[in-house]
Write a protein that holds these residues in place. Structure first.
Motif, PDB file in Angstrom:
ATOM      1  N   MET A 161      10.338   4.447  10.399  1.00 13.50           N
ATOM      2  CA  MET A 161       9.332   4.633   9.370  1.00 13.50           C
ATOM      3  C   MET A 161       8.978   6.103   9.245  1.00 13.50           C
ATOM      4  O   MET A 161       9.145   6.893  10.166  1.00 13.50           O
ATOM      5  N   SER A 162       8.433   6.476   8.108  1.00 14.00           N
ATOM      6  CA  SER A 162       8.102   7.877   7.887  1.00 14.00           C
ATOM      7  C   SER A 162       6.743   8.237   8.429  1.00 14.00           C
ATOM      8  O   SER A 162       6.438   9.400   8.645  1.00 14.00           O
ATOM      9  N   GLY A 163       5.887   7.264   8.639  1.00 14.14           N
ATOM     10  CA  GLY A 163       4.538   7.548   9.109  1.00 14.14           C
ATOM     11  C   GLY A 163       3.884   6.279   9.571  1.00 14.14           C
ATOM     12  O   GLY A 163       4.381   5.186   9.366  1.00 14.14           O
ATOM     13  N   ASN A 164       2.727   6.412  10.221  1.00 15.11           N
ATOM     14  CA  ASN A 164       2.050   5.230  10.722  1.00 15.11           C
ATOM     15  C   ASN A 164       0.574   5.235  10.407  1.00 15.11           C
ATOM     16  O   ASN A 164      -0.214   4.536  11.035  1.00 15.11           O
ATOM     17  N   GLY A 165       0.155   6.061   9.454  1.00 17.40           N
ATOM     18  CA  GLY A 165      -1.232   6.092   9.063  1.00 17.40           C
ATOM     19  C   GLY A 165      -2.022   7.192   9.737  1.00 17.40           C
ATOM     20  O   GLY A 165      -3.196   7.393   9.420  1.00 17.40           O
ATOM     21  N   THR A 166      -1.428   7.927  10.684  1.00 19.09           N
ATOM     22  CA  THR A 166      -2.129   9.016  11.348  1.00 19.09           C
ATOM     23  C   THR A 166      -1.666  10.349  10.800  1.00 19.09           C
ATOM     24  O   THR A 166      -0.513  10.513  10.410  1.00 19.09           O
ATOM     25  N   ASN A 167      -2.591  11.330  10.778  1.00 24.22           N
ATOM     26  CA  ASN A 167      -2.280  12.661  10.249  1.00 24.22           C
ATOM     27  C   ASN A 167      -1.557  12.605   8.916  1.00 24.22           C
ATOM     28  O   ASN A 167      -0.479  13.181   8.743  1.00 24.22           O
ATOM     29  N   PRO A 168      -2.109  11.907   7.916  1.00 23.77           N
ATOM     30  CA  PRO A 168      -1.380  11.722   6.660  1.00 23.77           C
ATOM     31  C   PRO A 168      -1.127  13.016   5.921  1.00 23.77           C
ATOM     32  O   PRO A 168      -0.208  13.096   5.133  1.00 23.77           O
ATOM     33  N   GLU A 169      -1.944  14.076   6.187  1.00 23.23           N
ATOM     34  CA  GLU A 169      -1.719  15.338   5.496  1.00 23.23           C
ATOM     35  C   GLU A 169      -0.410  15.988   5.940  1.00 23.23           C
ATOM     36  O   GLU A 169       0.154  16.806   5.235  1.00 23.23           O
ATOM     37  N   ARG A 170       0.037  15.665   7.149  1.00 23.16           N
ATOM     38  CA  ARG A 170       1.217  16.305   7.709  1.00 23.16           C
ATOM     39  C   ARG A 170       2.454  15.431   7.629  1.00 23.16           C
ATOM     40  O   ARG A 170       3.558  15.913   7.825  1.00 23.16           O
ATOM     41  N   ARG A 171       2.276  14.159   7.392  1.00 27.33           N
ATOM     42  CA  ARG A 171       3.407  13.248   7.390  1.00 27.33           C
ATOM     43  C   ARG A 171       3.477  12.516   6.064  1.00 27.33           C
ATOM     44  O   ARG A 171       2.470  12.135   5.485  1.00 27.33           O
ATOM     45  N   GLY A 172       4.683  12.313   5.618  1.00 29.09           N
ATOM     46  CA  GLY A 172       4.858  11.602   4.373  1.00 29.09           C
ATOM     47  C   GLY A 172       4.541  10.126   4.523  1.00 29.09           C
ATOM     48  O   GLY A 172       4.446   9.595   5.638  1.00 29.09           O
ATOM     49  N   LEU A 173       4.367   9.471   3.403  1.00 35.58           N
ATOM     50  CA  LEU A 173       4.070   8.040   3.366  1.00 35.58           C
ATOM     51  C   LEU A 173       4.994   7.394   2.347  1.00 35.58           C
ATOM     52  O   LEU A 173       5.065   7.833   1.196  1.00 35.58           O
ATOM     53  N   PHE A 174       5.700   6.370   2.778  1.00 37.42           N
ATOM     54  CA  PHE A 174       6.688   5.709   1.928  1.00 37.42           C
ATOM     55  C   PHE A 174       6.178   4.319   1.580  1.00 37.42           C
ATOM     56  O   PHE A 174       6.062   3.441   2.445  1.00 37.42           O
ATOM     57  N   ILE A 175       5.854   4.115   0.296  1.00 41.46           N
ATOM     58  CA  ILE A 175       5.329   2.842  -0.196  1.00 41.46           C
ATOM     59  C   ILE A 175       6.308   2.291  -1.227  1.00 41.46           C
ATOM     60  O   ILE A 175       6.708   3.003  -2.160  1.00 41.46           O
ATOM     61  N   THR A 176       6.672   1.032  -1.068  1.00 43.78           N
ATOM     62  CA  THR A 176       7.528   0.395  -2.072  1.00 43.78           C
ATOM     63  C   THR A 176       6.783  -0.774  -2.708  1.00 43.78           C
ATOM     64  O   THR A 176       5.947  -1.419  -2.069  1.00 43.78           O
ATOM     65  N   ILE A 177       7.096  -1.019  -3.960  1.00 44.66           N
ATOM     66  CA  ILE A 177       6.514  -2.139  -4.695  1.00 44.66           C
ATOM     67  C   ILE A 177       7.647  -3.078  -5.088  1.00 44.66           C
ATOM     68  O   ILE A 177       8.625  -2.671  -5.717  1.00 44.66           O
ATOM     69  N   GLU A 178       7.501  -4.327  -4.698  1.00 47.34           N
ATOM     70  CA  GLU A 178       8.532  -5.324  -4.938  1.00 47.34           C
ATOM     71  C   GLU A 178       7.956  -6.510  -5.704  1.00 47.34           C
ATOM     72  O   GLU A 178       6.735  -6.673  -5.808  1.00 47.34           O
ATOM     73  N   GLY A 179       8.851  -7.340  -6.200  1.00 48.96           N
ATOM     74  CA  GLY A 179       8.451  -8.541  -6.926  1.00 48.96           C
ATOM     75  C   GLY A 179       9.431  -8.825  -8.036  1.00 48.96           C
ATOM     76  O   GLY A 179      10.242  -7.974  -8.417  1.00 48.96           O
TER      77      GLY A 179
ATOM     78  N   LEU B 209      16.096   4.006   6.921  1.00 49.61           N
ATOM     79  CA  LEU B 209      14.724   4.271   6.488  1.00 49.61           C
ATOM     80  C   LEU B 209      14.055   3.004   5.955  1.00 49.61           C
ATOM     81  O   LEU B 209      14.527   2.377   5.011  1.00 49.61           O
ATOM     82  N   LEU B 210      12.907   2.639   6.553  1.00 53.91           N
ATOM     83  CA  LEU B 210      12.093   1.523   6.081  1.00 53.91           C
ATOM     84  C   LEU B 210      10.764   2.051   5.545  1.00 53.91           C
ATOM     85  O   LEU B 210      10.263   3.077   6.015  1.00 53.91           O
ATOM     86  N   PRO B 211      10.180   1.356   4.597  1.00 51.13           N
ATOM     87  CA  PRO B 211       8.877   1.788   4.075  1.00 51.13           C
ATOM     88  C   PRO B 211       7.770   1.612   5.116  1.00 51.13           C
ATOM     89  O   PRO B 211       7.859   0.766   6.010  1.00 51.13           O
ATOM     90  N   ASP B 212       6.718   2.423   4.974  1.00 50.39           N
ATOM     91  CA  ASP B 212       5.507   2.212   5.767  1.00 50.39           C
ATOM     92  C   ASP B 212       4.777   0.965   5.286  1.00 50.39           C
ATOM     93  O   ASP B 212       4.182   0.245   6.090  1.00 50.39           O
ATOM     94  N   LEU B 213       4.809   0.725   3.987  1.00 53.30           N
ATOM     95  CA  LEU B 213       4.150  -0.435   3.401  1.00 53.30           C
ATOM     96  C   LEU B 213       4.958  -0.912   2.207  1.00 53.30           C
ATOM     97  O   LEU B 213       5.379  -0.114   1.376  1.00 53.30           O
ATOM     98  N   THR B 214       5.160  -2.221   2.139  1.00 51.25           N
ATOM     99  CA  THR B 214       5.809  -2.842   0.983  1.00 51.25           C
ATOM    100  C   THR B 214       4.827  -3.806   0.346  1.00 51.25           C
ATOM    101  O   THR B 214       4.353  -4.743   1.000  1.00 51.25           O
ATOM    102  N   ILE B 215       4.514  -3.562  -0.913  1.00 48.63           N
ATOM    103  CA  ILE B 215       3.589  -4.405  -1.665  1.00 48.63           C
ATOM    104  C   ILE B 215       4.419  -5.393  -2.472  1.00 48.63           C
ATOM    105  O   ILE B 215       5.211  -4.995  -3.334  1.00 48.63           O
ATOM    106  N   LEU B 216       4.247  -6.681  -2.180  1.00 51.53           N
ATOM    107  CA  LEU B 216       4.985  -7.722  -2.885  1.00 51.53           C
ATOM    108  C   LEU B 216       4.049  -8.412  -3.865  1.00 51.53           C
ATOM    109  O   LEU B 216       3.091  -9.075  -3.464  1.00 51.53           O
ATOM    110  N   LEU B 217       4.315  -8.249  -5.143  1.00 53.40           N
ATOM    111  CA  LEU B 217       3.556  -8.925  -6.186  1.00 53.40           C
ATOM    112  C   LEU B 217       4.231 -10.269  -6.450  1.00 53.40           C
ATOM    113  O   LEU B 217       5.338 -10.323  -6.998  1.00 53.40           O
ATOM    114  N   ASP B 218       3.574 -11.328  -6.050  1.00 53.00           N
ATOM    115  CA  ASP B 218       4.174 -12.655  -6.086  1.00 53.00           C
ATOM    116  C   ASP B 218       3.677 -13.441  -7.294  1.00 53.00           C
ATOM    117  O   ASP B 218       2.465 -13.552  -7.527  1.00 53.00           O
TER     118      ASP B 218
END
Length: 214
Positions: free
Chosen positions: A1-19, A135-144
């Motif tokens: 993963m690219s990040g884990n929610g800590t120090n977000p200013e210094r680490r990227g955040l990978f969010i995907t939207i699925e559905g 590479l896996l996302p930090d968070l995947t939002i699934l719109l069901d």
């Protein structure tokens, strides 16, 4: 993963939207982008396929080619787009500490090419992970949303369907079931949202889940 929610200013955040098609991914992506930007994050929106110049050409083939494309060839085309997109666009943005907000990623391949095209979902996932160098996302939002309601929404917003949108309801039912199976297997990565609810309610649920990252 690219990040884990800590120090977000210094680490990227990978969010995907699925559905499935017609679940409101573009609407929610816009709201997420605005909300994160208000909190000082640099957000780049992208999509698969089509997030790069090479990807635009692949997108034209896989979604608008007239005539059949062999299922395995289709899967390989998506993987080729993913390999180029991750290496040339996504990883550099994450390394700069930005938020990458992406419409569709490897879960789409597992759902559409794996379940939809009735290929081996494990093979499709492994192919996608190889293409993305793990590479896996930090968070995947699934719109069901059930396929009948989703199709009704598409009917009000489309003058023509792409190759996948035009598939029959049983195809889209398999896709939905695959998505829900993926979310059940990785609850720490997925947020499953009932996409039949009002837009603002969906957005509120997403923001609650995103809060620890910002």
């Amino acid at each position: 993963m690219s990040g884990n929610g800590t120090n977000p200013e210094r680490r990227g955040l990978f969010i995907t939207i699925e559905g499935g098609d017609g679940t409101g991914k573009s609407t929610q992506a816009k709201l997420i982008e605005e909300w994160l930007a208000e909190r000082g994050r640099t957000v780049v929106r992208t999509r698969e396929p089509g997030g790069t110049e090479v990807g635009v050409e692949i997108r034209e083939i896989v979604l608008h080619h007239r005539g059949d494309i062999a299922a395995r060839a289709e899967a390989l085309l998506y993987a080729a787009d993913r390999a180029h997109h991750i290496e040339t666009f996504v990883r550099p943005a994450l390394e700069r500490g930005e938020v990458v907000l992406q419409d569709r990623y490897l879960d789409s391949s597992v759902a559409y090419q794996g379940a939809g095209r009735v290929l081996d979902p494990v093979e499709i996932r492994n192919l996608s992970l190889w293409a993305a160098q793990g590479l896996l996302p930090d968070l995947t939002i699934l719109l069901d949303l059930d396929e009948i309601t989703a199709r009704a929404r598409l009917d009000t917003s489309r003058t023509r369907y792409d190759r996948l949108e035009a598939e029959k309801s049983d195809f889209h039912a398999r896709v939905r079931a695959a998505y829900l199976g993926l979310a059940e297997a990785e609850p720490e990565r997925f947020l499953v949202v009932d996409a039949s609810r009002p837009v603002d309610e969906i957005a509120a649920d997403i923001r609650t889940r995103l809060e620890p990252y910002v």
